[in-house]
Design a protein around this motif. Structure first.
Motif, PDB file in Angstrom:
ATOM      1  N   GLU A   1       0.819  -1.254   0.061  1.00 35.58           N
ATOM      2  CA  GLU A   1      -0.107   0.152  -0.036  1.00 35.58           C
ATOM      3  C   GLU A   1       0.955   1.407   0.028  1.00 35.58           C
ATOM      4  OE1 GLU A   1      -2.846  -0.070   3.451  1.00 35.58           O
ATOM      5  OE2 GLU A   1      -3.846  -1.702   2.526  1.00 35.58           O
TER       6      GLU A   1
ATOM      7  N   ASP B   1       2.141   1.747  -3.404  1.00 36.63           N
ATOM      8  CA  ASP B   1       1.066   2.471  -4.416  1.00 36.63           C
ATOM      9  C   ASP B   1       0.954   3.744  -4.003  1.00 36.63           C
ATOM     10  OD1 ASP B   1       0.793  -0.305  -5.482  1.00 36.63           O
ATOM     11  OD2 ASP B   1      -0.953  -0.563  -4.301  1.00 36.63           O
ATOM     12  N   ARG B   2       0.711   4.225  -2.893  1.00 31.99           N
ATOM     13  CA  ARG B   2       0.542   5.570  -2.303  1.00 31.99           C
ATOM     14  C   ARG B   2       1.825   6.531  -2.944  1.00 31.99           C
ATOM     15  NH1 ARG B   2      -1.025   3.428   2.484  1.00 31.99           N
ATOM     16  NH2 ARG B   2       0.958   4.230   3.592  1.00 31.99           N
TER      17      ARG B   2
ATOM     18  N   SER C   1       6.317  -4.889  -3.701  1.00 34.76           N
ATOM     19  CA  SER C   1       6.340  -3.785  -3.286  1.00 34.76           C
ATOM     20  C   SER C   1       7.576  -2.810  -3.547  1.00 34.76           C
ATOM     21  CB  SER C   1       6.144  -3.627  -1.633  1.00 34.76           C
ATOM     22  OG  SER C   1       7.143  -4.162  -1.148  1.00 34.76           O
TER      23      SER C   1
END
Length: 440
Positions: free
Chosen positions: A386, A389-390, A408
């Motif tokens: 996450e 992605d951010r 990631s």
């Protein structure tokens, strides 16, 4: 970012929104688009969207725009070819196609080679598989977990970087067995040297209990794994594969679609370990944006293909061959060396950032094929998907185009003409975007 003169409208801007709306009505939704960038034009390492926002492009069309956007020498070569003719099928001959074959032979680290020309990486892989089957008379193959080799049904049988690429398409080509790719940061087998562990598993376990070695036509591997996380194998691994293939009469196939043509600071990534395959697949950066792929084989193997054994209507397209010739000249004369030098500087700067930021687990790569893996903490090494992605989204809003790979990992694959000053600018954006992403 303060005083960011790159971004002049809210993102996406009104023209970008309108085009995305039009696209949603007529174009397949299968494209994996990460953020709403709608391109207008580009130059070098910079691209502009339709609303006039300027971005630093460190994705380069997934490592395709090797010489930068619309390099004058490449554009001139394409225009010159277009002034002569746009197409003649591969049933005939022309100068650009013959010259490209000669250039690849001159640059080869494989000895004398022959080239089969097509339009993409996945087609190059398909051709390599057919050649390996034809020459060996065998039908099985070995692939690697985390690998990406394309989305047509043969290459898809090897692709395993994300299950979504395979979901809904089973059965693909039969006869492919996957084994771990050696990753010392995230080991899947016991042992400190994952390269040796994978080779031992292949020879002592797989060949003894499940896959007869004398039925294996080829081992397909990326010298540096791309979509799987920009993973650099341990020293000795590729040479170990070469030795194993020689012992068992197996063809070693290197997928250099993403890692080849100067990306890693050498013309071909396998040159870092002085290992030559039997067959090599090229595409992406070869044409600086023009659609071209090559199956490059040791002459002794491809010479066995008889007339009609394999073909391609658009293979050897004159515009694409002209672009590839100009690209190879630029890479050989200047950009491979630039990739090595600027890439080393980039890695050094990223490792300095790693020393200040706990969420960076590892920085790895060769040349301008660089991965920065994000983790929730360094002890557990849990992937921080996450956060990754951010960060990519925040980087877009700050004027930097990035893509991810693996679970990631940020991957940095700017055009090979990138400068240290542009790397410094990108690092400022990365640091700002990471701080924003950590806030959430």
């Amino acid at each position: 970012m303060k005083n960011n003169k790159r971004i002049v409208t809210p993102l996406p801007g009104p023209k970008a929104k309108a085009m995305i709306e039009r696209d949603s009505k007529v174009v397949s939704p299968s494209y994996p688009r990460d953020y709403p960038f709608v391109m207008s034009h580009g130059e070098g390492c910079d691209v502009w969207d339709v609303d006039g926002n300027r971005f630093l492009d460190f994705a380069a069309g997934i490592a395709v725009c090797s010489t930068g956007h619309r390099h004058p020498a490449v554009v001139e070569a394409i225009k010159g070819a277009a002034d002569q003719f746009l197409h003649i099928s591969s049933d005939y001959w022309h100068e650009h196609q013959v010259r490209l074959g000669e250039r690849v032979n001159e640059l080869s680290h494989m000895g004398e080679v022959l080239s089969f020309m097509c339009q993409s990486g996945t087609e190059a892989v398909e051709g390599a598989l057919k050649l390996a089957r034809y020459v060996t008379g065998r039908s099985r193959f070995i692939g690697f977990l985390g690998g990406f080799h394309g989305r047509t049904m043969g290459s898809l049988a090897f692709t395993s970087s994300k299950y979504t690429q395979q979901k809904g398409f089973f059965p693909t080509m039969a006869g492919v067995t996957h084994i771990p790719f050696p990753n010392n940061y995230r080991p899947l087998l016991a042992g400190d040297d994952q390269g040796k562990a994978v080779l031992d598993y292949l020879e002592q376990v797989l060949f003894q209990s499940n896959v007869p070695a004398n039925e294996v036509a080829g081992i397909l591997v990326e010298p540096i794994q791309g979509e799987g996380g920009y993973i650099v194998p341990p020293d000795g691994f590729l040479q170990g594969l070469r030795d194993l293939c020689d012992r068992h009469g197996i063809m070693l196939i290197f997928d250099e679609v993403q890692s080849g043509v100067g990306r890693t600071g050498k013309m071909f990534a396998a040159e870092h370990w002085d290992v030559a395959p039997d067959i090599m697949c090229l595409a992406k950066g070869l044409g600086s944006g023009m659609p071209i792929g090559l199956v490059v084989s040791k002459k002794e193997h491809m010479a066995k293909w008889p007339r009609g054994a394999h073909g391609n209507t658009y293979g050897g397209n004159p515009l694409c061959c002209a672009a590839a010739l100009a690209t190879l000249d630029l890479v050989e004369q200047e950009y491979a060396d630039n990739a090595a030098k600027v890439g080393a500087y980039f890695i050094e700067r990223l490792r300095e950032l790693q020393g200040r930021v706990d969420c960076i687990g590892e920085v790895r790569g060769r040349g301008l094929m660089i991965g920065m893996e994000l983790v929730t903490d360094r002890d557990s090494k849990e992937p921080a998907k996450e956060l990754c992605d951010r960060l990519i989204t925040r980087a877009y809003h700050n004027g930097l185009l990035l893509l991810s790979c693996g679970q990631s990992t940020l991957r940095f694959m700017p055009p090979l003409c990138v400068t240290r000053a542009q790397v410094d600018e990108a690092l400022e954006m990365i640091e700002t975007s990471l701080a924003e992403a950590l806030v959430g």
